[in-house]
Design a protein around this motif. Sequence first.
Motif, PDB file in Angstrom:
ATOM      1  N   ASN A  80      -0.422   9.274   0.870  1.00  0.00           N
ATOM      2  CA  ASN A  80      -1.868   9.302   0.708  1.00  0.00           C
ATOM      3  C   ASN A  80      -2.316  10.748   0.561  1.00  0.00           C
ATOM      4  O   ASN A  80      -1.871  11.625   1.286  1.00  0.00           O
ATOM      5  CB  ASN A  80      -2.532   8.653   1.934  1.00  0.00           C
ATOM      6  CG  ASN A  80      -3.998   8.411   1.718  1.00  0.00           C
ATOM      7  OD1 ASN A  80      -4.753   9.340   1.484  1.00  0.00           O
ATOM      8  ND2 ASN A  80      -4.394   7.157   1.801  1.00  0.00           N
TER       9      ASN A  80
ATOM     10  N   ASN B  27      -8.359  11.554   5.962  1.00  0.00           N
ATOM     11  CA  ASN B  27      -8.097  10.164   6.352  1.00  0.00           C
ATOM     12  C   ASN B  27      -9.316   9.265   6.195  1.00  0.00           C
ATOM     13  O   ASN B  27      -9.591   8.418   7.033  1.00  0.00           O
ATOM     14  CB  ASN B  27      -7.566  10.088   7.790  1.00  0.00           C
ATOM     15  CG  ASN B  27      -6.108  10.426   7.879  1.00  0.00           C
ATOM     16  OD1 ASN B  27      -5.385  10.267   6.909  1.00  0.00           O
ATOM     17  ND2 ASN B  27      -5.677  10.904   9.026  1.00  0.00           N
TER      18      ASN B  27
ATOM     19  N   LYS C  51      -7.994   2.504   1.059  1.00  0.00           N
ATOM     20  CA  LYS C  51      -6.801   1.891   0.487  1.00  0.00           C
ATOM     21  C   LYS C  51      -5.578   2.660   0.970  1.00  0.00           C
ATOM     22  O   LYS C  51      -5.614   3.876   1.160  1.00  0.00           O
ATOM     23  CB  LYS C  51      -6.838   1.938  -1.041  1.00  0.00           C
ATOM     24  CG  LYS C  51      -8.058   1.270  -1.657  1.00  0.00           C
ATOM     25  CD  LYS C  51      -8.000  -0.235  -1.524  1.00  0.00           C
ATOM     26  CE  LYS C  51      -9.182  -0.875  -2.248  1.00  0.00           C
ATOM     27  NZ  LYS C  51      -9.221  -2.311  -2.073  1.00  0.00           N
ATOM     28  N   THR C  52      -4.466   1.960   1.128  1.00  0.00           N
ATOM     29  CA  THR C  52      -3.221   2.626   1.505  1.00  0.00           C
ATOM     30  C   THR C  52      -2.615   3.313   0.290  1.00  0.00           C
ATOM     31  O   THR C  52      -2.952   2.993  -0.860  1.00  0.00           O
ATOM     32  CB  THR C  52      -2.204   1.615   2.065  1.00  0.00           C
ATOM     33  OG1 THR C  52      -1.835   0.704   1.010  1.00  0.00           O
ATOM     34  CG2 THR C  52      -2.770   0.856   3.257  1.00  0.00           C
TER      35      THR C  52
ATOM     36  N   ARG D 260       0.299   2.851  -0.775  1.00  0.00           N
ATOM     37  CA  ARG D 260       1.018   1.814  -1.523  1.00  0.00           C
ATOM     38  C   ARG D 260       0.064   1.044  -2.435  1.00  0.00           C
ATOM     39  O   ARG D 260       0.408   0.734  -3.580  1.00  0.00           O
ATOM     40  CB  ARG D 260       1.730   0.854  -0.575  1.00  0.00           C
ATOM     41  CG  ARG D 260       2.455  -0.253  -1.329  1.00  0.00           C
ATOM     42  CD  ARG D 260       3.257  -1.137  -0.449  1.00  0.00           C
ATOM     43  NE  ARG D 260       3.835  -2.227  -1.228  1.00  0.00           N
ATOM     44  CZ  ARG D 260       4.828  -2.980  -0.808  1.00  0.00           C
ATOM     45  NH1 ARG D 260       5.366  -2.781   0.378  1.00  0.00           N
ATOM     46  NH2 ARG D 260       5.298  -3.945  -1.572  1.00  0.00           N
ATOM     47  N   GLU D 261      -1.138   0.712  -1.954  1.00  0.00           N
ATOM     48  CA  GLU D 261      -2.099  -0.007  -2.784  1.00  0.00           C
ATOM     49  C   GLU D 261      -2.462   0.798  -4.032  1.00  0.00           C
ATOM     50  O   GLU D 261      -2.594   0.251  -5.122  1.00  0.00           O
ATOM     51  CB  GLU D 261      -3.368  -0.327  -1.984  1.00  0.00           C
ATOM     52  CG  GLU D 261      -3.163  -1.410  -0.941  1.00  0.00           C
ATOM     53  CD  GLU D 261      -4.385  -1.631  -0.084  1.00  0.00           C
ATOM     54  OE1 GLU D 261      -4.840  -2.784   0.008  1.00  0.00           O
ATOM     55  OE2 GLU D 261      -4.901  -0.648   0.496  1.00  0.00           O
TER      56      GLU D 261
END
Length: 200
Positions: free
Chosen positions: A96, A101, A105-106, A108-109
């Motif tokens: 990310n 922070n 969304k992650t 991975r997403e």
Amino acid sequence: MDRKSTITRRRLLGGLVTAGTASAAAGAGTAAYFTDTEASSDNQVSTGTLTLGFDGTAAFDFSASLAPGETTQGTVTLVNAGSLPGSLDVDVQYTNSDARNNSKKTAREVAERLDVTTLTYGGTDRTGQITDGSPPTLHDLATNDRSGGETTPNDLIDLPDPASGADFTVGFQLQNVGNQFKKEGVAITVTFQLNQHDSQ
């Protein structure tokens, strides 16, 4: 008698890719670092050196902001300035890119929404080495982990020695995600490893 030869591997931290609308503000940055020395012991080891470096910039020049359907592409030129030919492996990782922070969304997403549109090395298409996805995504590339009899699995393996210069190009396209990924992004790290043998 077991002889040892030290093989140097170089690593490249690729550029920052941020997905979102064209007007999304995103801090982009690129950096490069070179580290790591690996030892290889083998009765068949040739003496000499493998020296992996870059001809020109050592960072990908990706766009810092993408609207749905837009693409970004970056190229680095690899060179082997050593006295021995080698076998090139490539490992891709992503994290990310939001240092605060605030992401909804992650990583991975986001990576699953970035299609790999270009993946060439030395002028040859290498997308055939990605076993998942049609088209493959950044996530598919980063989790490709091909072993091919190698001691360390990598995402792309057994590529030809770059010799005096071979371009490695990777490009991505943000899928049609609307505004769901506004101001979301990933930082991509591409690690190049020049080995003396394919099996390393």
